[in-house]
Design a protein around this motif. Sequence first.
Motif, short mmCIF file in Angstrom:
data_model
loop_
_atom_site.label_atom_id
_atom_site.label_comp_id
_atom_site.label_asym_id
_atom_site.label_seq_id
_atom_site.Cartn_x
_atom_site.Cartn_y
_atom_site.Cartn_z
N ALA A 46 0.86 -1.22 0.07
CA ALA A 46 -0.03 -0.03 -0.03
C ALA A 46 0.97 1.33 -0.10
CB ALA A 46 -0.88 -0.01 1.24
N SER A 50 0.75 3.96 -2.84
CA SER A 50 0.49 5.41 -2.60
C SER A 50 1.44 6.29 -3.30
CB SER A 50 0.32 5.41 -1.18
OG SER A 50 0.27 6.83 -0.75
N TRP A 187 -11.45 8.75 -2.26
CA TRP A 187 -10.83 8.47 -0.86
C TRP A 187 -10.10 7.42 -0.98
CZ3 TRP A 187 -16.46 7.46 1.85
CH2 TRP A 187 -17.18 8.67 1.95
N SER A 188 -9.72 6.70 -2.05
CA SER A 188 -8.79 5.78 -2.22
C SER A 188 -7.40 6.32 -2.01
CB SER A 188 -8.78 5.06 -3.54
OG SER A 188 -8.44 5.94 -4.59
N GLU A 189 -6.99 7.62 -2.11
CA GLU A 189 -5.74 8.00 -1.92
C GLU A 189 -5.38 8.29 -0.50
OE1 GLU A 189 -2.97 11.93 -2.85
OE2 GLU A 189 -4.85 11.64 -3.77
N ALA A 190 -6.46 8.71 0.15
CA ALA A 190 -6.19 8.96 1.60
C ALA A 190 -6.28 7.43 2.48
CB ALA A 190 -7.38 9.72 2.49
N THR A 191 -7.13 6.56 1.79
CA THR A 191 -7.02 5.09 2.57
C THR A 191 -5.98 4.39 2.24
OG1 THR A 191 -9.54 5.04 2.06
CG2 THR A 191 -8.32 3.05 2.54
N VAL A 192 -5.36 4.23 1.24
CA VAL A 192 -4.06 3.96 0.89
C VAL A 192 -2.89 4.26 1.49
CG1 VAL A 192 -2.61 2.98 -0.80
CG2 VAL A 192 -4.99 2.79 -1.48
N GLU A 193 -3.18 5.60 1.52
CA GLU A 193 -1.74 6.47 2.25
C GLU A 193 -1.83 5.94 3.68
OE1 GLU A 193 -0.16 10.91 3.22
OE2 GLU A 193 -2.02 10.61 1.98
N LEU A 194 -2.92 5.90 4.27
CA LEU A 194 -3.05 5.61 5.71
C LEU A 194 -2.51 4.14 6.16
CD1 LEU A 194 -6.63 7.22 6.91
CD2 LEU A 194 -4.25 7.70 7.99
N LEU A 195 -2.96 3.11 5.21
CA LEU A 195 -2.39 1.79 5.27
C LEU A 195 -0.68 1.95 5.15
CD1 LEU A 195 -4.80 -0.20 3.23
CD2 LEU A 195 -4.54 -0.56 5.74
#
Length: 304
Positions: A46, A50, A187-195
């Motif tokens: 991830a 990202s 939202w995929s960018e923030a989600t993958v970045e958090l992972l």
Amino acid sequence: MESVMGALGPLFLLILLGYLLGWLRHPGSDFWPQLERLIYFLLFPAMLVSTLATADVAQVPVGRLALVLLGAMLALGTLLWALRRWLALEAAAFTSVFQGALRFNTYVGVAGAAALHGAHGATVAAVAVALLVPVVNVLCVASFIAAGTLGPSSLGQSLAALLRNPLILACLLGIALNLSGIGLPGWSEATVELLGRAALPLGLVAVGVALRPRALMRLDRGVWSANLVKLVLMPTLVLALALALGLDAVSRDVALLFAALPTATSAYILARQLGGDAELMAALITGQTLLAMATLPLWLQLAG
């Protein structure tokens, strides 16, 4: 030196914390292998996706970086094969020396690049991973085949595992999303970045858990030759090539960082599965990780 140690010091402390947790067997012996799988198959991919999907890769001198990193890896891999008879190592031991000399700890590399040079350092590191991981995996599997430790029944499984390598797949996906212009929408960018943020600290702790101090008792020709190539010859050649090709300061530092990294902890699993000398591999992983705490800052300080 203070700025380099200020950046790398916390990484080394996380590795030592991991060793302490492993020594205390906390929170349990079954916990860490599962966490390593989570990091390897989800969190670290991830982070790569990202970084590569949203990065301005045009700012990275990819061609010259590839010449520096891959040129040094191929040159020293060839040197090891040329000296194989002189080293007088058994086939299983030689494959572990080969892995110990060429493999690198990706978690420490990416975390170190980000600590030294922020987001741009992380981007250059992600490009370095994309360049190096496929090549080093092919070279190491080829070393088992050429040395004769890999049975024919395991060849197909090894090649299949290579094609399913999550780091390779993550790099390909991130590059594809970048080149296509799709990136990470919504939202995929923030989600993958958090992972991805969880990957580096947990990965460094996992590196510490994998250390085996008892393995340090082994000090033979295999240990000395692998450590010499990995911690001295590889960074020397990479630094010389980086200066000769005029890499910018960030790319030079990241290239040197990856060259001077200790070998990967995953090399132990590969040695055990494909007929290598697992005890020698454990000695190399532990010794190089501890030695790199001293040699990495020195190399980066030398680079200026």
